[in-house]
Design an enzyme around this catalytic site. Structure first.
Site, PDB file in Angstrom:
ATOM      1  CG  ASP A 208      48.894  27.510 -26.439  1.00 47.21           C
ATOM      2  OD1 ASP A 208      49.875  28.209 -27.217  1.00 47.21           O
ATOM      3  OD2 ASP A 208      48.427  27.881 -25.149  1.00 47.21           O
TER       4      ASP A 208
ATOM      5  CB  SER B 247      54.053  31.835 -15.570  1.00 49.43           C
ATOM      6  OG  SER B 247      52.860  31.845 -15.878  1.00 49.43           O
TER       7      SER B 247
END
Ligand code: G3H
Ligand code: 13P
Ligand code: ZN
Length: 332
Positions: free
Chosen positions: A93, A237
């Site tokens: 990532d 999120s």
């Protein structure tokens, strides 16, 4: 040197093809430790979901790359032991250099992100192309994610003071020149638990922040210019208010937390968005439960007694995401 195939992992190519065609997104959950890995695998096996386990450069430093490689091998065996073989990707990532991407690929990663989004366009193209040339020349093709546009927000190793949306006019040229397998875009998501400033939001009567909507118009234009091409959303999120409240109830301070509403992520999952990155929600879930256990059982000092319940909550959260938000449940 270890190929990801030796570890039982897969790259993202076929997974993304199926996800775009099927109108769902594959979860990309960050992990740094054993409990997070267990929760990811348990949730994805139980919901029959493919999964991308992703590791940031900070996570690599924290956990050690030899351990991470063997944890990924363990994750594959653990899934099989739980009774169902799901496709598992080990992904870097926000890789910030060619050397880091190469090191990860040589250590069993099946997919890497090279994040040149903060560089001038031509430098981003050159760096991303260099990583693609290496990753794609491997005997076992390693997939590469690039990024155009800058997300706002601050994480330990990923920060940006100034965000800007992806310019649809650049995407075709970028994909053609670099050869990336997927493209992360900026349409209003951002990293961390404070995705917008309070002044960018409205408030409900009880003070909960309501964020501005994602720029689905930009996403639609990108899809039009790159039909069927795999798109990635970072900073996705939802920052569940229940976790924020629980953390605050037990002594934490997380004022002005605001995330991306789940219905918007559900809508994005049905488009060419086929990878959705979620890290902060997991951090909130674990922190909420650990704080609760500490507050309710002040004499507890066995880590299994607070990390175990935190892991169970994390599993519950991921099962919910797979089933109700991303639509990846049942797709493995
Ligand atoms: O996008 C960033 C991820 O949430 C990883 O964060 O660099 O603190 O591990 P980290
Ligand atoms: P969140 O901070 O919204 O969980 O985003 C995580 C992410 O994008 C990891 O790359
Ligand atoms: Zn990210």
């Amino acid at each position: 040197m270890t190929s990801y195939k030796e570890l039982g992992l897969c790259n993202t190519v076929d997974l993304f093809k199926k996800a775009v065609a099927g109108g769902y997104a594959i979860p990309a959950y960050n992990f740094n430790n054993m409990e997070q890995m267990q929760a990811i695998i348990q949730a994805c096996v139980e919901t029959r979901s493919p999964v991308i386990m992703q590791v940031s450069s900070g996570a690599r430093k924290y956990a050690n790359s030899n351990l991470l490689r063997n944890m990924a091998r363990g994750a594959v065996e653990y899934a099989a032991e739980l009774g169902y073989k799901i496709p598992i990707v080990l992904h870097l990532d926000h890789g910030d250099s060619y050397e880091l991407c190469v090191d990860c690929i040589e250590n069993g990663f099946s997919s890497v992100m090279i994040d040149g989004s903060s560089l001038p366009y031509d430098e981003n193209v050159a760096l991303t192309r260099k990583v693609c040339e290496y990753a794609h020349s491997r005997k076992d093709y390693v997939s590469v994610e690039g990024e155009l546009g800058v997300l706002a927000g601050v994480e330990d190793e990923v920060s940006s003071e100034h965000s800007h949306y992806t310019q649809p006019s650049e995407v075709q040229d970028f994909v053609k020149k670099t050869g990336v397998d997927s493209l992360a875009i900026s349409i209003g998501t951002s990293h961390g638990r404070m995705k917008f400033k309070p002044e960018q939001c409205t408030r409900t009567a009880d003070g909960v922040l309501i964020p501005p909507p994602l720029r689905f118009d930009i996403l639609a234009e990108i899809e039009q210019r790159l039909p069927g091409f795999p798109i990635v959303l970072h900073g996705s999120s939802s920052v569940p208010i229940e976790y924020v409240k629980l953390i605050e109830k037990f002594g934490g301070k997380l004022s002005d937390s605001v995330g991306i509403p789940e219905e918007q992520l559900r809508r994005a999952s049905k488009s060419a968005v086929c990878k959705i990155n979620i890290d902060s929600d997991g951090r909130l879930a674990m922190t909420a439960i650990v704080r609760k256990v500490f507050a309710e059982k002040p004499d507890e000092f066995d880590p299994r007694k607070y990390l175990g319940p935190a892991r169970d909550e994390l599993k519950k959260l991921y099962m919910h995401k797979n089933k109700e938000v991303l639509g990846s449940a049942g797709q493995a």
